[in-house]
Design a protein around this motif. Sequence first.
Motif, PDB file in Angstrom:
ATOM      1  N   ASP A   1      16.143-103.995   2.878  1.00  0.00           N
ATOM      2  CA  ASP A   1      15.329-105.024   3.505  1.00  0.00           C
ATOM      3  C   ASP A   1      13.851-104.669   3.333  1.00  0.00           C
ATOM      4  O   ASP A   1      13.509-103.682   2.658  1.00  0.00           O
ATOM      5  CB  ASP A   1      15.710-105.210   4.975  1.00  0.00           C
ATOM      6  N   ALA A   2      12.980-105.438   3.966  1.00  0.00           N
ATOM      7  CA  ALA A   2      11.541-105.225   3.771  1.00  0.00           C
ATOM      8  C   ALA A   2      11.107-103.835   4.217  1.00  0.00           C
ATOM      9  O   ALA A   2      10.372-103.135   3.505  1.00  0.00           O
ATOM     10  CB  ALA A   2      10.759-106.292   4.538  1.00  0.00           C
ATOM     11  N   GLN A   3      11.569-103.393   5.379  1.00  0.00           N
ATOM     12  CA  GLN A   3      11.175-102.088   5.897  1.00  0.00           C
ATOM     13  C   GLN A   3      11.724-100.957   5.036  1.00  0.00           C
ATOM     14  O   GLN A   3      11.017 -99.981   4.740  1.00  0.00           O
ATOM     15  CB  GLN A   3      11.658-101.948   7.346  1.00  0.00           C
ATOM     16  N   GLN A   4      12.962-101.083   4.600  1.00  0.00           N
ATOM     17  CA  GLN A   4      13.569-100.044   3.763  1.00  0.00           C
ATOM     18  C   GLN A   4      12.905 -99.998   2.380  1.00  0.00           C
ATOM     19  O   GLN A   4      12.723 -98.921   1.806  1.00  0.00           O
ATOM     20  CB  GLN A   4      15.066-100.315   3.625  1.00  0.00           C
ATOM     21  N   THR A   5      12.541-101.175   1.854  1.00  0.00           N
ATOM     22  CA  THR A   5      11.856-101.221   0.556  1.00  0.00           C
ATOM     23  C   THR A   5      10.504-100.521   0.646  1.00  0.00           C
ATOM     24  O   THR A   5      10.139 -99.731  -0.232  1.00  0.00           O
ATOM     25  CB  THR A   5      11.679-102.673   0.095  1.00  0.00           C
ATOM     26  N   ALA A   6       9.765-100.786   1.709  1.00  0.00           N
ATOM     27  CA  ALA A   6       8.460-100.141   1.883  1.00  0.00           C
ATOM     28  C   ALA A   6       8.613 -98.619   1.982  1.00  0.00           C
ATOM     29  O   ALA A   6       7.841 -97.867   1.369  1.00  0.00           O
ATOM     30  CB  ALA A   6       7.770-100.682   3.134  1.00  0.00           C
TER      31      ALA A   6
ATOM     32  N   ARG B   1      24.572-101.548 -15.035  1.00  0.00           N
ATOM     33  CA  ARG B   1      25.036-101.240 -13.680  1.00  0.00           C
ATOM     34  C   ARG B   1      23.920-101.498 -12.678  1.00  0.00           C
ATOM     35  O   ARG B   1      22.825-100.980 -12.791  1.00  0.00           O
ATOM     36  CB  ARG B   1      25.474 -99.774 -13.590  1.00  0.00           C
ATOM     37  N   ARG B   2      24.235-102.340 -11.689  1.00  0.00           N
ATOM     38  CA  ARG B   2      23.253-102.667 -10.666  1.00  0.00           C
ATOM     39  C   ARG B   2      23.038-101.468  -9.753  1.00  0.00           C
ATOM     40  O   ARG B   2      23.996-100.866  -9.272  1.00  0.00           O
ATOM     41  CB  ARG B   2      23.715-103.863  -9.841  1.00  0.00           C
ATOM     42  N   ILE B   3      21.757-101.152  -9.520  1.00  0.00           N
ATOM     43  CA  ILE B   3      21.405-100.006  -8.690  1.00  0.00           C
ATOM     44  C   ILE B   3      20.916-100.453  -7.322  1.00  0.00           C
ATOM     45  O   ILE B   3      21.300 -99.886  -6.299  1.00  0.00           O
ATOM     46  CB  ILE B   3      20.329 -99.155  -9.375  1.00  0.00           C
TER      47      ILE B   3
ATOM     48  N   ARG C   1      14.467 -96.069  -7.072  1.00  0.00           N
ATOM     49  CA  ARG C   1      15.669 -95.392  -7.551  1.00  0.00           C
ATOM     50  C   ARG C   1      15.644 -93.915  -7.220  1.00  0.00           C
ATOM     51  O   ARG C   1      16.624 -93.357  -6.695  1.00  0.00           O
ATOM     52  CB  ARG C   1      15.800 -95.582  -9.074  1.00  0.00           C
ATOM     53  N   ASP C   2      14.518 -93.273  -7.489  1.00  0.00           N
ATOM     54  CA  ASP C   2      14.404 -91.848  -7.209  1.00  0.00           C
ATOM     55  C   ASP C   2      14.479 -91.569  -5.707  1.00  0.00           C
ATOM     56  O   ASP C   2      15.041 -90.549  -5.282  1.00  0.00           O
ATOM     57  CB  ASP C   2      13.096 -91.297  -7.789  1.00  0.00           C
ATOM     58  N   SER C   3      13.910 -92.468  -4.900  1.00  0.00           N
ATOM     59  CA  SER C   3      13.970 -92.302  -3.456  1.00  0.00           C
ATOM     60  C   SER C   3      15.400 -92.403  -2.967  1.00  0.00           C
ATOM     61  O   SER C   3      15.836 -91.635  -2.078  1.00  0.00           O
ATOM     62  CB  SER C   3      13.114 -93.367  -2.755  1.00  0.00           C
ATOM     63  N   LEU C   4      16.197 -93.295  -3.557  1.00  0.00           N
ATOM     64  CA  LEU C   4      17.577 -93.477  -3.140  1.00  0.00           C
ATOM     65  C   LEU C   4      18.444 -92.306  -3.571  1.00  0.00           C
ATOM     66  O   LEU C   4      19.451 -91.989  -2.930  1.00  0.00           O
ATOM     67  CB  LEU C   4      18.119 -94.775  -3.742  1.00  0.00           C
ATOM     68  N   GLN C   5      18.038 -91.646  -4.664  1.00  0.00           N
ATOM     69  CA  GLN C   5      18.844 -90.529  -5.179  1.00  0.00           C
ATOM     70  C   GLN C   5      18.514 -89.216  -4.493  1.00  0.00           C
ATOM     71  O   GLN C   5      19.303 -88.272  -4.557  1.00  0.00           O
ATOM     72  CB  GLN C   5      18.620 -90.396  -6.689  1.00  0.00           C
ATOM     73  N   SER C   6      17.350 -89.135  -3.857  1.00  0.00           N
ATOM     74  CA  SER C   6      16.923 -87.872  -3.246  1.00  0.00           C
ATOM     75  C   SER C   6      17.572 -87.667  -1.873  1.00  0.00           C
ATOM     76  O   SER C   6      18.125 -88.578  -1.282  1.00  0.00           O
ATOM     77  CB  SER C   6      15.404 -87.851  -3.104  1.00  0.00           C
TER      78      SER C   6
END
Length: 312
Positions: free
Chosen positions: A5-10, A93-95, A307-312
Amino acid sequence: MHILDAQQTAAALPYARLVPALAQAAQEFADGRITAPERQVVPIDANSVLLSMPAVSADLSVTKLITVHGDNARHGLPAIQGEVIVFETQTGRRIALLHGPTVTARRTAAMTLLGIQTLAPAKPKSALLIGTGVQAAAHADALVEFFGVTQFWIVARDVARMQAFCSELSTRHAERGIVASPLAADAMQKDVPATDVLIALTTSRTAVIPARLAPHTLAIGVGAFKPDMVEFPAALLAERTIVVDDLGGAKHEAGDLIQAGVDWSRVRAIGDILAGRGEKLQPAQGLPVFKTVGQASWDLAAARVARDSLQS
């Protein structure tokens, strides 16, 4: 696939990582290593459009879909809605699915930060913002977080909104000791405060940036993104070296430059400057002006950071 969402994206797009990601993407785009055609604009009705912005690189690709519905206020909905779809280039593949308006706000502010980092002689301590909308708020927060700017002047025609913006900015960053001062638009045209950076973030159709600025003030135009919009005066454009985020896009969308009839052969792309191509800038003649119109490659840069934030 992660849906943010907006907060998580930021949260996934910190400026400390977004600015260098944009520097990399700008050079890749200038070198042809990112394929990103001009945005497709599809009319929906008289007040609404669908915008599609794809970008493809060797590692990652994105498509941003944005709808702009001018009459949405009567429905209690935001005018701008959308998302950025992030996928692996080699497999499809959708990330992630990112909040589109948040990506736009943060990568646009980050491009301004990159412009300041590249074109200004020193880290700014003060900034004058023309406008009080979403982009103005994003830029103010970015300047505080990335450069530690504490002195702001805010310019707008609506006095109540201008005062509210100053108050909200000071409250959001209470621990920083922000000084945000409202400044009437007509007063600025007569006497511009001694500021390191001046940023216009409006949809004006007449110039809002003064024609005469101190040589050490870096002027940046962000808001005018259509041929009929203008923030820079022609006189200032004639005096300064012009740098843009995307040369191809600027030729079709930067109303300031189009209406001023600039010589496009003397307009520089920031990606080329970062890559060390072309003549060196001559700051003794006054700092350049920086004009941004946006580009899907910048969304791709944001997607890499997310992407890198989600993988860390």
